[in-house]
Design an enzyme around this catalytic site. Structure first.
Site, PDB file in Angstrom:
ATOM      1  N   ARG A 231      62.501  86.129  66.690  1.00  0.00           N
ATOM      2  CA  ARG A 231      62.780  85.224  65.576  1.00  0.00           C
ATOM      3  C   ARG A 231      62.010  83.907  65.729  1.00  0.00           C
ATOM      4  O   ARG A 231      61.582  83.291  64.771  1.00  0.00           O
ATOM      5  CB  ARG A 231      64.289  84.937  65.559  1.00  0.00           C
ATOM      6  CG  ARG A 231      64.780  83.629  64.918  1.00  0.00           C
ATOM      7  CD  ARG A 231      64.630  83.554  63.576  1.00  0.00           C
ATOM      8  NE  ARG A 231      64.661  82.411  62.763  1.00  0.00           N
ATOM      9  CZ  ARG A 231      65.560  82.175  61.832  1.00  0.00           C
ATOM     10  NH1 ARG A 231      66.575  82.966  61.700  1.00  0.00           N
ATOM     11  NH2 ARG A 231      65.421  81.161  61.023  1.00  0.00           N
TER      12      ARG A 231
ATOM     13  N   TYR B  72      57.807  82.211  64.718  1.00  0.00           N
ATOM     14  CA  TYR B  72      57.400  81.294  63.651  1.00  0.00           C
ATOM     15  C   TYR B  72      57.567  79.838  64.084  1.00  0.00           C
ATOM     16  O   TYR B  72      56.647  79.028  63.972  1.00  0.00           O
ATOM     17  CB  TYR B  72      58.270  81.611  62.432  1.00  0.00           C
ATOM     18  CG  TYR B  72      58.253  80.617  61.309  1.00  0.00           C
ATOM     19  CD1 TYR B  72      57.230  80.600  60.380  1.00  0.00           C
ATOM     20  CD2 TYR B  72      59.318  79.728  61.144  1.00  0.00           C
ATOM     21  CE1 TYR B  72      57.250  79.699  59.326  1.00  0.00           C
ATOM     22  CE2 TYR B  72      59.344  78.836  60.093  1.00  0.00           C
ATOM     23  CZ  TYR B  72      58.306  78.818  59.185  1.00  0.00           C
ATOM     24  OH  TYR B  72      58.333  77.934  58.144  1.00  0.00           O
TER      25      TYR B  72
ATOM     26  N   SER C 145      69.572  79.562  63.883  1.00  0.00           N
ATOM     27  CA  SER C 145      69.980  78.163  64.082  1.00  0.00           C
ATOM     28  C   SER C 145      71.351  78.076  63.436  1.00  0.00           C
ATOM     29  O   SER C 145      71.496  78.404  62.257  1.00  0.00           O
ATOM     30  CB  SER C 145      69.075  77.193  63.317  1.00  0.00           C
ATOM     31  OG  SER C 145      67.730  77.516  63.440  1.00  0.00           O
TER      32      SER C 145
HETATM   33  C1  UGA Z   1      63.968  79.829  56.819  1.00  0.00           C
HETATM   34  C2  UGA Z   1      62.619  79.590  57.463  1.00  0.00           C
HETATM   35  O1  UGA Z   1      62.509  80.257  58.662  1.00  0.00           O
HETATM   36  C3  UGA Z   1      62.365  78.130  57.685  1.00  0.00           C
HETATM   37  O2  UGA Z   1      61.075  77.915  58.093  1.00  0.00           O
HETATM   38  C4  UGA Z   1      62.460  77.386  56.420  1.00  0.00           C
HETATM   39  O3  UGA Z   1      62.282  76.017  56.679  1.00  0.00           O
HETATM   40  C5  UGA Z   1      63.816  77.639  55.834  1.00  0.00           C
HETATM   41  O4  UGA Z   1      64.035  79.039  55.661  1.00  0.00           O
HETATM   42  C6  UGA Z   1      63.855  76.962  54.513  1.00  0.00           C
HETATM   43  O5  UGA Z   1      64.021  77.602  53.487  1.00  0.00           O
HETATM   44  O6  UGA Z   1      63.648  75.745  54.539  1.00  0.00           O
HETATM   45  P1  UGA Z   1      66.528  80.005  57.408  1.00  0.00           P
HETATM   46  O7  UGA Z   1      67.280  78.789  56.970  1.00  0.00           O
HETATM   47  O8  UGA Z   1      67.123  80.709  58.572  1.00  0.00           O
HETATM   48  O9  UGA Z   1      65.026  79.565  57.705  1.00  0.00           O
HETATM   49  O10 UGA Z   1      66.371  81.027  56.197  1.00  0.00           O
HETATM   50  P2  UGA Z   1      67.265  82.015  55.359  1.00  0.00           P
HETATM   51  O11 UGA Z   1      66.650  83.365  55.437  1.00  0.00           O
HETATM   52  O12 UGA Z   1      67.429  81.449  54.011  1.00  0.00           O
HETATM   53  O13 UGA Z   1      68.670  82.102  56.113  1.00  0.00           O
HETATM   54  C7  UGA Z   1      69.635  81.089  56.070  1.00  0.00           C
HETATM   55  C8  UGA Z   1      70.908  81.644  56.708  1.00  0.00           C
HETATM   56  O14 UGA Z   1      71.466  82.625  55.830  1.00  0.00           O
HETATM   57  C9  UGA Z   1      70.744  82.351  58.041  1.00  0.00           C
HETATM   58  O15 UGA Z   1      71.848  82.090  58.846  1.00  0.00           O
HETATM   59  C10 UGA Z   1      70.721  83.831  57.678  1.00  0.00           C
HETATM   60  O16 UGA Z   1      71.151  84.668  58.723  1.00  0.00           O
HETATM   61  C11 UGA Z   1      71.699  83.844  56.521  1.00  0.00           C
HETATM   62  N1  UGA Z   1      71.507  84.934  55.529  1.00  0.00           N
HETATM   63  C12 UGA Z   1      70.296  85.148  54.962  1.00  0.00           C
HETATM   64  C13 UGA Z   1      72.605  85.700  55.167  1.00  0.00           C
HETATM   65  O17 UGA Z   1      73.735  85.524  55.682  1.00  0.00           O
HETATM   66  N2  UGA Z   1      72.435  86.682  54.222  1.00  0.00           N
HETATM   67  C14 UGA Z   1      71.239  86.926  53.629  1.00  0.00           C
HETATM   68  O18 UGA Z   1      71.168  87.829  52.776  1.00  0.00           O
HETATM   69  C15 UGA Z   1      70.136  86.127  54.000  1.00  0.00           C
END
Ligand code: UGA
Length: 362
Positions: A154, A157, A324
């Site tokens: 993970r 990136y 995170s």
């Molecule tokens: C991602 C990118 O890796 C970052 O670089 C970026 O800055 C960030 O998005 C952003 O949009 O600014 P992350 O926040 O982990 O990081 O992205 P998401 O895939 O949107 O996930 C957010 C959270 O939702 C995570 O805890 C993930 O596990 C959760 N999630 C995601 C769900 O529970 N269900 C889903 O269907 C998708």
């Protein structure tokens, strides 16, 4: 003197002009300034309405070609938004993710250092790494950055993005500003799986797709992680605050060899968090808010929508997934140096995005 928005002689290069942030930035530059745009991307579907604009020139290319880099760097202001930034790809395509987020932006930074262009580089809030649920505010210049083990792919990136930040900050002669976005959301974010993209988009697009299809929203590891979602229009206002802080010294590219006093703008040589601390929610809360807003847009009872389902991160994204648990930005620096603060509330962001999603895909 500041960069003037009504100065027709300015051209800004937007790398990634067809992406989510890039397409909004392109619209805003054309509406709010008299500048010209040199736009680079491989996918132009979000900006069809701009392709024949006489103030724009577009190039379909990626950054692996040195001639393309030199062409981009001839412009005085270069905004680099190009990146692979969907977490579902960080595990399965780790090497390509690193190339996209380290090799290519570093090559562009080198070209800008040579030409004297001002590079506004988009990094990520993910450089704060594997934050725990009790982590406090994340500050650009103070918070330690720590990642999971190499087996937790993970972080391919985030480590690539962080190395790029270090490279840019260390590059002699480069005039730079770096941005760490905290979960920007809005119309045109990511894609709808199976319609205009494959795989798992980021959470807002994924939840929107599931709502539209009448499928349960998937809560990864229970949806306990927290994010501060930030409206795309706030993000664009931030970029304009950065533009406004840029001096026009860099406009004279012939003088570029002599750019040594980068302290003449509060935006130069600075990294900025861009996020909205007031919009913090757990992903489980996000799911409930999106269900409620979607039900009101479609005028159906919320009980008629499927309940969210819990899935394991590894089952959902693959081996090597990690997370995170909290990303709370400290936003004082952008306020002090640029007078910028995000203001769009979470429900407004979600309603705006969902309305767009329904109109676009339904
Ligand atoms: C991602 C990118 O890796 C970052 O670089 C970026 O800055 C960030 O998005 C952003 O949009 O600014 P992350 O926040 O982990 O990081 O992205 P998401 O895939 O949107 O996930 C957010 C959270 O939702 C995570 O805890 C993930 O596990 C959760 N999630 C995601 C769900 O529970 N269900 C889903 O269907 C998708």
């Amino acid at each position: 003197m500041n960069l003037q928005f009504n100065d027709r002689s300015v051209t800004v290069a937007i790398v990634g002009c067809g992406g989510f942030i890039g397409s909004h930035l392109l619209d805003a530059v054309l509406c709010r300034t008299k500048w010209r745009v040199f736009g680079v991307d491989l996918d132009f579907y979000r900006i069809q309405h701009r392709l024949n604009d006489e103030r724009c020139e577009f190039l379909s290319a990626d950054l692996s070609n040195p001639e393309v880099l030199n062409r981009i760097a001839q412009f005085p202001v270069v905004v680099n938004l190009a990146a692979i930034c969907t977490p579902s790809r960080y595990m399965s395509e780790a090497c390509e993710v690193i190339r996209s987020n380290y090799d290519r932006p570093v090559a562009l930074a080198e070209a800008c250092a040579k030409s004297g262009a001002w590079l506004i580089h988009f990094s990520t809030s993910e450089v704060y790494g594997r934050t725990g649920s009790d982590s406090g505010e994340l500050s650009e210049d103070e918070t330690p950055l720590s990642f999971g083990p190499v087996g937790a792919s993970r972080w391919s990136y985030a480590t690539a993005k962080l190395l790029t930040e270090r490279y840019i900050a260390g590059l002699d002669g480069l005039k730079w500003t770096m941005v760490r976005p905290f979960n920007f959301v809005g119309p045109y974010m990511d894609f709808m799986p199976g319609v205009d993209g494959e795989g798992i988009p980021r959470v807002l697009a994924n939840f929107s797709s599931a709502l539209l299809r009448g499928e349960p929203l998937k809560l990864v590891n229970g949806g306990k992680a927290r994010r501060c979602f930030t409206g795309i229009y706030d993000a664009i206002d931030f970029i304009f605050a950065v533009f406004a802080a840029g001096t026009n010294r860099q406009l004279n590219m012939a003088d570029a060899g002599g750019v040594s006093e980068f302290s003449d703008s509060p935006a130069y040589s600075q990294i900025f968090n861009v996020g909205n601390p007031d919009n913090e929610v757990t992903i489980a809360e996000l799911a409930q808010r999106m269900r409620n807003i979607y039900a009101s847009i479609r005028e159906v009872p919320v009980e008629s929508l499927p309940q969210p389902e819990v899935v394991s991160g590894e089952d959902y994204y693959g081996v090597g997934y990690d997370d995170s648990m909290r990303r709370m930005p400290n936003v004082e620096k952008a306020w002090k140096l640029l007078g910028f603060r995000a203001s769009m509330g979470l429900d407004d962001c979600l309603r705006d995005s969902l309305k767009w999603f329904v109109g676009h895909y339904a």
